[in-house]
Design a protein around this motif. Structure first.
Motif, PDB file in Angstrom:
ATOM      1  N   SER A 124       0.824  -1.210   0.000  1.00 56.75           N
ATOM      2  CA  SER A 124       0.000   0.000   0.000  1.00 56.75           C
ATOM      3  C   SER A 124       0.856   1.258   0.000  1.00 56.75           C
ATOM      4  CB  SER A 124      -0.912   0.010   1.232  1.00 56.75           C
ATOM      5  OG  SER A 124      -1.687  -1.158   1.297  1.00 56.75           O
ATOM      6  N   ASP A 125       2.031   1.191   0.623  1.00 50.83           N
ATOM      7  CA  ASP A 125       2.875   2.373   0.749  1.00 50.83           C
ATOM      8  C   ASP A 125       3.873   2.538  -0.389  1.00 50.83           C
ATOM      9  OD1 ASP A 125       1.971   3.791   3.110  1.00 50.83           O
ATOM     10  OD2 ASP A 125       2.524   1.996   4.213  1.00 50.83           O
ATOM     11  N   ILE A 126       3.760   1.687  -1.422  1.00 52.05           N
ATOM     12  CA  ILE A 126       4.520   1.898  -2.660  1.00 52.05           C
ATOM     13  C   ILE A 126       3.607   1.904  -3.882  1.00 52.05           C
ATOM     14  CG2 ILE A 126       6.671   0.946  -1.728  1.00 52.05           C
ATOM     15  CD1 ILE A 126       6.061  -1.658  -3.260  1.00 52.05           C
ATOM     16  N   ASN A 144      -1.828   5.391  -0.164  1.00 49.36           N
ATOM     17  CA  ASN A 144      -0.372   5.387  -0.097  1.00 49.36           C
ATOM     18  C   ASN A 144       0.111   6.577   0.722  1.00 49.36           C
ATOM     19  OD1 ASN A 144       2.388   5.583  -0.556  1.00 49.36           O
ATOM     20  ND2 ASN A 144       2.253   5.099  -2.740  1.00 49.36           N
ATOM     21  N   TYR A 145       0.596   6.299   1.923  1.00 49.55           N
ATOM     22  CA  TYR A 145       1.235   7.326   2.733  1.00 49.55           C
ATOM     23  C   TYR A 145       2.738   7.354   2.489  1.00 49.55           C
ATOM     24  CZ  TYR A 145       3.275   9.724   6.744  1.00 49.55           C
ATOM     25  OH  TYR A 145       4.007  10.573   7.524  1.00 49.55           O
ATOM     26  N   GLY A 146       3.365   6.175   2.395  1.00 48.83           N
ATOM     27  CA  GLY A 146       4.814   6.091   2.379  1.00 48.83           C
ATOM     28  C   GLY A 146       5.467   6.810   1.227  1.00 48.83           C
ATOM     29  N   TRP A 202     -11.339   4.081   4.287  1.00 52.24           N
ATOM     30  CA  TRP A 202     -10.040   4.429   3.720  1.00 52.24           C
ATOM     31  C   TRP A 202      -9.009   4.505   4.844  1.00 52.24           C
ATOM     32  CZ3 TRP A 202      -9.409   5.393  -1.602  1.00 52.24           C
ATOM     33  CH2 TRP A 202     -10.601   5.447  -2.343  1.00 52.24           C
ATOM     34  N   GLU A 203      -7.952   3.720   4.723  1.00 55.15           N
ATOM     35  CA  GLU A 203      -6.845   3.771   5.668  1.00 55.15           C
ATOM     36  C   GLU A 203      -5.750   4.689   5.125  1.00 55.15           C
ATOM     37  OE1 GLU A 203      -6.656  -0.607   7.624  1.00 55.15           O
ATOM     38  OE2 GLU A 203      -5.950  -0.493   5.576  1.00 55.15           O
ATOM     39  N   ILE A 204      -5.018   5.324   6.025  1.00 54.64           N
ATOM     40  CA  ILE A 204      -3.875   6.143   5.627  1.00 54.64           C
ATOM     41  C   ILE A 204      -2.604   5.378   5.958  1.00 54.64           C
ATOM     42  CG2 ILE A 204      -2.785   8.410   5.745  1.00 54.64           C
ATOM     43  CD1 ILE A 204      -5.720   8.381   4.771  1.00 54.64           C
ATOM     44  N   GLY A 205      -2.120   4.639   4.965  1.00 55.69           N
ATOM     45  CA  GLY A 205      -0.890   3.885   5.121  1.00 55.69           C
ATOM     46  C   GLY A 205      -1.062   2.585   5.879  1.00 55.69           C
ATOM     47  N   ASN A 206       0.034   1.845   5.958  1.00 55.73           N
ATOM     48  CA  ASN A 206       0.042   0.507   6.546  1.00 55.73           C
ATOM     49  C   ASN A 206       1.267   0.352   7.449  1.00 55.73           C
ATOM     50  OD1 ASN A 206      -0.761  -2.581   6.321  1.00 55.73           O
ATOM     51  ND2 ASN A 206       1.444  -2.496   5.962  1.00 55.73           N
ATOM     52  N   GLU A 207       1.071   0.051   8.717  1.00 57.41           N
ATOM     53  CA  GLU A 207       2.162  -0.277   9.649  1.00 57.41           C
ATOM     54  C   GLU A 207       3.310   0.732   9.570  1.00 57.41           C
ATOM     55  OE1 GLU A 207       3.287  -4.386   9.102  1.00 57.41           O
ATOM     56  OE2 GLU A 207       1.283  -5.116   9.617  1.00 57.41           O
ATOM     57  N   LEU A 208       2.978   2.025   9.612  1.00 53.14           N
ATOM     58  CA  LEU A 208       4.011   3.055   9.475  1.00 53.14           C
ATOM     59  C   LEU A 208       4.953   3.113  10.663  1.00 53.14           C
ATOM     60  CD1 LEU A 208       4.448   4.710   6.965  1.00 53.14           C
ATOM     61  CD2 LEU A 208       2.080   3.983   7.084  1.00 53.14           C
ATOM     62  N   TYR A 209       4.596   2.489  11.777  1.00 50.29           N
ATOM     63  CA  TYR A 209       5.538   2.388  12.893  1.00 50.29           C
ATOM     64  C   TYR A 209       6.727   1.505  12.529  1.00 50.29           C
ATOM     65  CZ  TYR A 209       2.266  -1.510  13.385  1.00 50.29           C
ATOM     66  OH  TYR A 209       1.448  -2.575  13.114  1.00 50.29           O
ATOM     67  N   GLY A 210       6.640   0.794  11.405  1.00 50.82           N
ATOM     68  CA  GLY A 210       7.746  -0.026  10.902  1.00 50.82           C
ATOM     69  C   GLY A 210       8.585   0.694   9.864  1.00 50.82           C
ATOM     70  N   ASN A 211       8.648   2.029   9.933  1.00 44.60           N
ATOM     71  CA  ASN A 211       9.400   2.815   8.947  1.00 44.60           C
ATOM     72  C   ASN A 211      10.844   3.081   9.359  1.00 44.60           C
ATOM     73  OD1 ASN A 211       9.152   4.718  10.981  1.00 44.60           O
ATOM     74  ND2 ASN A 211       7.918   6.162   9.815  1.00 44.60           N
ATOM     75  N   GLY A 212      11.295   2.441  10.435  1.00 44.02           N
ATOM     76  CA  GLY A 212      12.659   2.629  10.915  1.00 44.02           C
ATOM     77  C   GLY A 212      12.779   3.524  12.128  1.00 44.02           C
TER      78      GLY A 212
END
Length: 672
Positions: free
Chosen positions: A85-87, A125-127, A152-162
């Motif tokens: 979703s984030d790409i 897509n948030y990422g 509608w969700e805003i992004g997926n598992e963004l806490y996993g962005n580093g």
């Protein structure tokens, strides 16, 4: 999102069939099941049972897959697929760095969702995207194509962005903090709702008890949930949770459903504290780690979905429709491919020695979702139920048509269970429809049985579908009561009236039983003599002049205050958390007028998975869930108004629920 096999083979190869054990298991007598229709829980939503679709899946949107999803009662389909979703860029149907299968664009997805009869859940897509790209997607979906995409969700598992160390989720923003995510979520929501103000927008939250919940990274104002809910909470419409509990074997994995009530309650409490609202929850990814394609996965799926619905989650979306094999083992006599998919991808392991069955062959969790959908249809109400045997999990629903259904999960892999059922607040007819899914079966069987007893095969799912003995019309159910003026000993409950001439019974839920606190012809009730620092769950039913009783109201849960007038006060703080452990600080204050010479502080952990590993400024002991701290020579005497601090290192393997009541030398303390 979990891993996937990158190639779906064109040839359909069938795995060698393993024969199931042929021995007949002997029933173990004495399992008593109680079903209480007066103890209402939540109502099943129209998106309750869902699944994830992914743009790498060559079968996405095909009639065969859509019909299989419809057959399982799937009413929500999520797109475009986890971390993709984030790409993913919807307009040109590309996902730079990832594989995109042919005929998996948004319109193909919608065709499959419509054929299934499922509502779409779309992840913007948030990422690597923008608020404008998301708003354009809303315009295309709901204005140009009239698809009516609500969620509608805003992004997926963004806490996993580093930001917390691990980086699996694409995020091109220079700032990867929860504050940056939340600030941009507000921009996404504003742009998307400017196109269609009727849509519902969700923000990514961490699941309480799962990494990185509770962790405050350097420079942040708080944990992920605290920051996101404080900034974005006021403008979003639901919170997004994902859950992948671990377990090395059947008993370990199946036991993890006992975390659900705590992590859903904690997420709601966080929303109330930081966003100042009652935020609906969506669990848009879930799976298990053991027996993914065999009976342990099916038993987990049915128990987990039913428990999540009981706790008010409005959609539970299994990961995934197709995924691919990663390892082979034999689980409960059946072939398991460690495949997160509901349906076979017809894939082979890397060395080519083991291949899955034919493409789209349903795995065991598929049948569990089908069973759960039959047990809990939209508009049905979950009610309390329990069993005397810990290996038998039980759930119950009141059906919209006046019937009642009981879902029984036998987690014993070896023994059948003979069950007798008792019903409170509902009188069933003598006969029952019996649905059964057993280990190694290829589908659900339907037979006729009785409402008062049944035998559960080993490792099985059984649903009894009942009809009422009487078809007389019932009074309308009361609304969910509200709790107000809650003190350490009193609370006032109010609800909206249903009809003239009825009496309202007020019931406290204690497990699957209820205690009637009283009745009234009005629409408020004040209860006295409650215990301080205690959580109560209450429902209301209406009774007419003929003695007919309505369905239960949905429940209200409230916690009484700690004593307002006490000789001691306690402040409990989680000062540093790392995801499965934390440093706790406890300030103990003498609020009385006399010195305290020698003291013992006591509290009880709310769960079985929390413990004190070590402590200081006191002698710490834990017996079961009960914790005691005895003074040292240095802090033995507490003068009036004096405070002493004790600390500890704690460990947890699930939601880290803080204790709510403390005593000092047996006296209940105020909690600051």
């Amino acid at each position: 999102m979990r891993t996937r096999l990158t190639v779906l083979p064109a040839l359909v190869l069938v795995a060698a069939q393993l024969s199931a054990p042929t021995a007949t298991a002997q029933p173990v007598p004495g399992v008593s099941v109680s079903v209480n229709a007066r103890a209402g829980l939540e109502t099943v939503s129209d998106t309750a049972v869902g699944a994830n679709h992914a743009i790498w899946d060559t079968t996405l949107g095909t009639p065969e897959v859509a019909d299989l999803m419809k057959g399982a009662g799937v009413r929500a389909l999520r797109y475009p697929g986890g971390s993709y979703s984030d790409i993913y860029h919807w307009r040109d149907h590309t996902a730079p760095g990832g594989y995109v299968a042919p005929n998996t664009d948004f319109d193909h997805f919608m065709a499959g969702a419509q054929r299934t009869g499922a509502q779409p859940i779309v992840t913007a897509n948030y990422g690597t995207g923008t608020p404008q790209e998301a708003a354009d997607w809303v315009r295309y979906a709901n204005v140009e194509k009239h698809y009516g995409v609500k969620y509608w969700e805003i992004g997926n598992e963004l806490y996993g962005n580093g930001h917390y160390g691990s980086a699996w989720e694409a995020d091109d923003h220079p700032e990867k903090t929860p504050a940056e995510y939340a600030t941009l979520v507000r921009q996404y929501a504003e742009a998307m709702k400017a196109v269609d103000p009727t849509i519902k927008v969700g923000a990514v939250l961490t699941t309480p008890g799962d990494w990185p919940d509770g962790i405050t990274a350097s420079g942040d104002a708080g944990s992920w949930n605290q920051v996101v809910l404080s900034i974005a909470g006021p403008v979003v419409d639901f919170g997004i949770l994902h859950w992948y509990p671990t377990g090395a074997n059947g008993p370990e994995s199946l036991a993890k459903t006992d975390r659900i009530a705590d992590f859903t309650r904690m997420a709601r409490e966080q929303a109330a504290r930081y966003a100042h609202k009652d935020l609906p929850l969506a669990l848009t990814e879930v799976n298990t780690s053991y027996g993914m394609n065999t009976q342990p996965g099916a038993l987990f799926a049915a128990d987990a979905v039913a428990t999540l619905l009981e706790n008010g989650v409005f959609t539970v979306d299994w990961w995934n429709v197709h995924n691919g094999p990663t390892a082979f083992s034999t689980v409960a006599g059946q072939p398991d491919y460690a495949d997160f998919g509901l349906l076979s991808s017809a894939g082979c392991l890397a060395d080519g020695t083991i291949c899955q069955p034919a493409l789209n062959t349903p795995f065991a969790p598929y049948h569990a979702l089908a069973m759960t959908s039959k047990f809990a249809a939209p508009g049905d109400q979950l009610i309390r139920a329990s069993a005397s045997d810990p290996l038998v999990k039980v759930h119950a629903t009141r059906k919209r048509d006046g019937g009642l259904a009981v879902l029984l999960v036998n987690q014993d892999p070896d023994a059948a269970k003979t069950v007798t059922l008792d019903y409170a607040g509902y009188t069933p007819a003598a006969t029952a429809q019996v649905l059964s899914y057993t280990n190694g079966s290829t589908g659900i069987t339907t037979t006729t049985g009785v409402s008062g007893s049944t035998t559960l095969p080993p490792y099985s799912l059984t649903t009894l579908v009942l009809r009422p003995k009487s078809s007389a019309a019932l009074p309308a159910a009361p609304s969910r009561p509200a709790a107000a003026s809650v003190t350490d000993h009193d609370a006032t409950l109010t609800w909206t009236p249903t009809a003239a001439g009825v009496k309202y019974e007020v019931h406290r839920q204690v497990g699957a039983t209820t205690e009637q606190w009283g009745e009234t012809t009005g629409t408020s009730f004040t209860v006295h003599n409650l215990t301080a620092g205690t959580r109560y769950t209450v429902t209301v039913v209406a009774r007419d002049g003929a003695g007919r009783v309505s369905w239960s109201s949905p429940p209200v849960t409230f916690t009484t205050a700690t004593p307002s007038a006490s000789t001691c006060a306690v402040a409990f703080t989680d000062t540093n958390d790392w995801g499965n452990g934390f440093v706790g600080a406890v300030d103990v204050t003498n609020t009385g007028s006399a010195p305290v010479d020698s003291w013992t502080l006591g509290f009880t952990w709310p769960t079985a998975w929390q413990q004190v590993s070590s402590g200081w400024n006191g002698t710490w002991t834990q017996t079961g869930a009960a914790v005691q701290v005895v003074n040292t020579a240095d802090n033995r005497v507490l003068a009036p108004g004096a405070t002493t601090n004790v600390g500890f290192v704690g460990a947890y393997q699930g939601p880290n629920v803080p204790p709510i009541a403390f005593t000092l030398n047996g006296v209940p303390c105020a909690v600051w």
